[in-house]
Design a protein around this motif. Structure first.
Motif, short mmCIF file in Angstrom:
data_model
loop_
_atom_site.label_atom_id
_atom_site.label_comp_id
_atom_site.label_asym_id
_atom_site.label_seq_id
_atom_site.Cartn_x
_atom_site.Cartn_y
_atom_site.Cartn_z
N HIS A 42 -21.29 -66.71 47.22
CA HIS A 42 -22.00 -65.61 47.91
C HIS A 42 -21.69 -65.63 49.40
N LEU A 43 -21.67 -66.83 50.00
CA LEU A 43 -21.34 -66.93 51.42
C LEU A 43 -19.91 -66.46 51.68
N LEU A 44 -18.98 -66.83 50.80
CA LEU A 44 -17.60 -66.38 50.96
C LEU A 44 -17.52 -64.86 50.95
N GLU A 45 -18.28 -64.24 50.07
CA GLU A 45 -18.28 -62.77 50.01
C GLU A 45 -18.84 -62.18 51.31
N THR A 46 -19.88 -62.79 51.87
CA THR A 46 -20.43 -62.29 53.15
C THR A 46 -19.46 -62.53 54.30
N GLU A 47 -18.56 -63.53 54.13
CA GLU A 47 -17.54 -63.80 55.16
C GLU A 47 -16.32 -62.90 55.01
N GLY A 48 -16.36 -61.98 54.06
CA GLY A 48 -15.29 -61.01 53.92
C GLY A 48 -14.29 -61.28 52.83
N VAL A 49 -14.50 -62.34 52.03
CA VAL A 49 -13.57 -62.65 50.95
C VAL A 49 -13.74 -61.62 49.84
N ARG A 50 -12.63 -61.07 49.38
CA ARG A 50 -12.64 -60.05 48.34
C ARG A 50 -11.76 -60.50 47.16
N PRO A 51 -12.02 -59.94 45.98
CA PRO A 51 -11.19 -60.31 44.82
C PRO A 51 -9.70 -60.15 45.13
N GLY A 52 -8.94 -61.17 44.76
CA GLY A 52 -7.50 -61.16 45.01
C GLY A 52 -7.09 -61.86 46.29
N ASP A 53 -8.06 -62.17 47.19
CA ASP A 53 -7.73 -62.89 48.42
C ASP A 53 -7.34 -64.33 48.08
N ARG A 54 -6.70 -64.99 49.03
CA ARG A 54 -6.37 -66.40 48.91
C ARG A 54 -7.22 -67.17 49.92
N VAL A 55 -7.90 -68.20 49.45
CA VAL A 55 -8.75 -69.04 50.29
C VAL A 55 -8.25 -70.47 50.21
N ALA A 56 -7.94 -71.05 51.35
CA ALA A 56 -7.47 -72.44 51.36
C ALA A 56 -8.66 -73.38 51.15
N VAL A 57 -8.42 -74.47 50.44
CA VAL A 57 -9.43 -75.51 50.21
C VAL A 57 -8.82 -76.83 50.60
N CYS A 58 -9.47 -77.54 51.52
CA CYS A 58 -8.88 -78.77 52.06
C CYS A 58 -9.99 -79.80 52.28
N PHE A 59 -10.10 -80.73 51.37
CA PHE A 59 -11.13 -81.77 51.40
C PHE A 59 -10.52 -83.11 51.02
N GLU A 60 -11.18 -84.18 51.44
CA GLU A 60 -10.95 -85.45 50.79
C GLU A 60 -11.54 -85.37 49.39
N ARG A 61 -11.12 -86.28 48.50
CA ARG A 61 -11.71 -86.29 47.16
C ARG A 61 -13.22 -86.43 47.29
N SER A 62 -13.96 -85.50 46.69
CA SER A 62 -15.41 -85.50 46.85
C SER A 62 -16.03 -84.49 45.90
N VAL A 63 -17.36 -84.58 45.76
CA VAL A 63 -18.12 -83.58 45.02
C VAL A 63 -17.92 -82.20 45.65
N GLU A 64 -17.92 -82.15 46.98
CA GLU A 64 -17.80 -80.87 47.68
C GLU A 64 -16.48 -80.18 47.40
N LEU A 65 -15.44 -80.95 47.19
CA LEU A 65 -14.14 -80.36 46.86
C LEU A 65 -14.26 -79.50 45.60
N VAL A 66 -14.87 -80.03 44.56
CA VAL A 66 -14.99 -79.29 43.30
C VAL A 66 -15.92 -78.09 43.46
N VAL A 67 -17.01 -78.26 44.22
CA VAL A 67 -17.90 -77.14 44.50
C VAL A 67 -17.11 -76.00 45.14
N ALA A 68 -16.26 -76.33 46.11
CA ALA A 68 -15.49 -75.31 46.83
C ALA A 68 -14.49 -74.60 45.91
N LEU A 69 -13.79 -75.35 45.07
CA LEU A 69 -12.83 -74.73 44.16
C LEU A 69 -13.52 -73.74 43.24
#
Length: 492
Positions: A42-69
């Motif tokens: 929901h936050l990503l959508e409010t930040e302007g992310v739309r279907p088909g966009d590409r969003v980079a994900v960059c974390f150390e191995r963690s629970v948050e990494l999977v949440v973000a994906l």
């Protein structure tokens, strides 16, 4: 066929209280992971992310990494996974090529991305802060996985939702269920992470996440035991390393999958002797066909001659071997079916070259690998077509030589390549790590000549402490040191 996000929601509704993710100090249930990823989507959508966009994900191995994906997928976008060890120039090239405007990351990822044009989002919202509204379709891109290009320019493989779902839904190469715990060891930018994460989460299993950073053989043995891991994926290099260090450390698993390079038959034999009852699966597949295209489940007591087969196609996957005159029993390996990706991002000419439609509307990916089909239908890998090399007019297959070298009792691991010597002549070189003691080169050369044609016997043997390994766990042949061409001892 469902999307990754829809399949996860279905699983979360079925087993809300089951543990989905666990690291050294925390666990998240399926319901908690669902809620946290919805809030971030929901936050990503409010930040302007739309279907088909590409969003980079960059974390150390963690629970948050999977949440973000998961959140990126729920927002209808495609995730671009980034390694924290990525070279700055290559990182910038990928972000620019993919048109990334936003990156979700932790502090380590934010440091890596400092100076890049993409905005960074490092604060993940609390659950309950809204839900995503996007509804991606099965053919929509789920992730953009960059691989090396022959020209030096990375190319992004567009992996659709249906390909990821097919990889892990009712797989014919491994059993996955609610009682399983999968280890998330692979770098997220490597497509083995696709199996580790979604193979668990779309089957009600648990993703066990090790601490950030490299995991050595001793630490891996402890973590496998303490976390109760049942299914483990290792690259061939890490598979060989673990068996060299402690083959019994894998005995507590139900299944170990390995691949990404040629498996040593000797290492497989040693593992099966040390861990009777363990299921060992050799997996083959390019990123363009979503992690695995064929797998071979090694049967108890199976005898290997020169190599470990790559086996039979995955569910809903087709393979053909094509020679100059069409389908053959030996030839280039072509892959079609549910696992084939959508091609290369913004590379129409390269996509047209490698992804070929047939008269029935199927898209075949040309792997560039040479294989043969045994009379029983099992496929064996023979080497790269474009990576094969000719020496003095003869074709040389490095994998076959490495396999034979690894069977020698003095050799622990081996890598073979052609290098040009100080006189400008190409020579076949073998780099070896030793099992113990000193290398007896004359005896080793005699051993090889009994098993290989003369043109496949290396001209010289160089010993190294360890074979260099890439961030994805494969042997880095480019990083192998140049031998001292004037040292007579190397030729004996």
């Amino acid at each position: 066929m469902r999307t990754v996000s829809a399949a996860f929601r279905r699983q979360a509704a079925a087993t809300p209280d089951a543990i989905a993710l666990a690291d050294a100090g925390r666990t998240l249930s399926y319901a908690e992971l669902d809620a946290r990823s919805e809030a971030l989507a929901h936050l990503l959508e409010t930040e302007g992310v739309r279907p088909g966009d590409r969003v980079a994900v960059c974390f150390e191995r963690s629970v948050e990494l999977v949440v973000a994906l998961l959140a990126v997928l729920k927002a209808g976008a495609a995730y671009l996974p980034l390694s924290l060890t990525e070279a700055p120039a290559r990182l910038a090239a990928m972000l620019t090529d993919a048109g990334v405007e936003l990156a979700v990351c932790d502090r380590a990822g934010a440091r890596l991305l400092a100076g890049q044009h993409a905005r960074t989002l490092t604060e993940l919202p609390e659950p309950g802060a809204g839900r995503a509204t996007a509804e991606p379709g099965p053919e929509q891109v789920a992730c953009l996985m960059y691989t090396s290009g022959s020209t030096g320019r990375p190319k992004g493989v567009m992996v659709p939702h249906r390909a990821v779902v097919n990889l892990v839904t009712a797989p014919n190469y491994v059993e996955l269920g609610p009682s399983d715990r999968l280890f998330q060891l692979a770098p997220v930018a490597f497509d083995a992470a696709t199996l580790e994460i979604w193979g668990a989460l779309l089957n009600g299993a648990r993703v066990e996440i090790p601490p950030p950073g490299p995991v050595g053989p001793g630490e891996l043995a402890v973590l496998l035991r303490e976390r109760g891991i049942t299914v483990l994926w290792l690259t061939a290099a890490l598979f060989h390393r673990q068996i060299d260090a402690d083959p019994a450390s894998l005995a507590g698993l139900r299944t170990v999958l390995a691949g990404g390079d040629v498996l040593s038959t000797e290492h497989v034999r040693r593992l099966l002797a040390a861990a009777p009852g363990l299921e060992v699966v050799n997996g083959y597949g390019p990123t363009e066909a979503t992690t695995f295209s064929l797998c071979h489940r090694i049967a108890p007591g199976e005898d290997f001659t020169t190599s470990v087969p790559i086996g039979r196609p995955l569910q809903n996957v087709l393979v053909e071997l094509r020679g100059p005159a069409g389908p053959a029993e030996e030839g280039e390996l072509w892959v079609a079916g549910a696992g084939v990706s959508l091609g290369y991002w913004q590379r129409p000419e390269l996509t047209a070259e490698r992804f070929v439609p047939d008269a029935e509307g199927r898209i075949w990916y040309r792997t560039g690998d040479l294989a043969r089909r045994r009379p029983d239908g099992v496929v064996e890998f023979l080497g790269r077509l474009d990576g094969q090399f000719k020496l003095h007019g003869q074709r040389v297959e490095s994998g076959e030589i490495e396999n034979v070298l690894a069977e020698h009792p003095e050799v622990r691991q081996a890598a073979v390549a052609v290098r040009t010597n100080h006189l400008g002549d190409p020579r076949l070189v073998a780099w070896l790590t030793l099992a113990a003691g000193e290398l007896h080169r004359r005896e080793l050369r005699s051993f090889l000549r009994e098993r290989l044609p003369d043109h496949m016997v290396p001209a010289l043997f160089a010993t190294v402490e360890e074979l260099p390994v890439t961030a994805n766990g494969k042997v880095d042949r480019r990083a192998l040191p140049d031998p001292d061409w004037k040292s007579k001892a190397l030729y004996l």
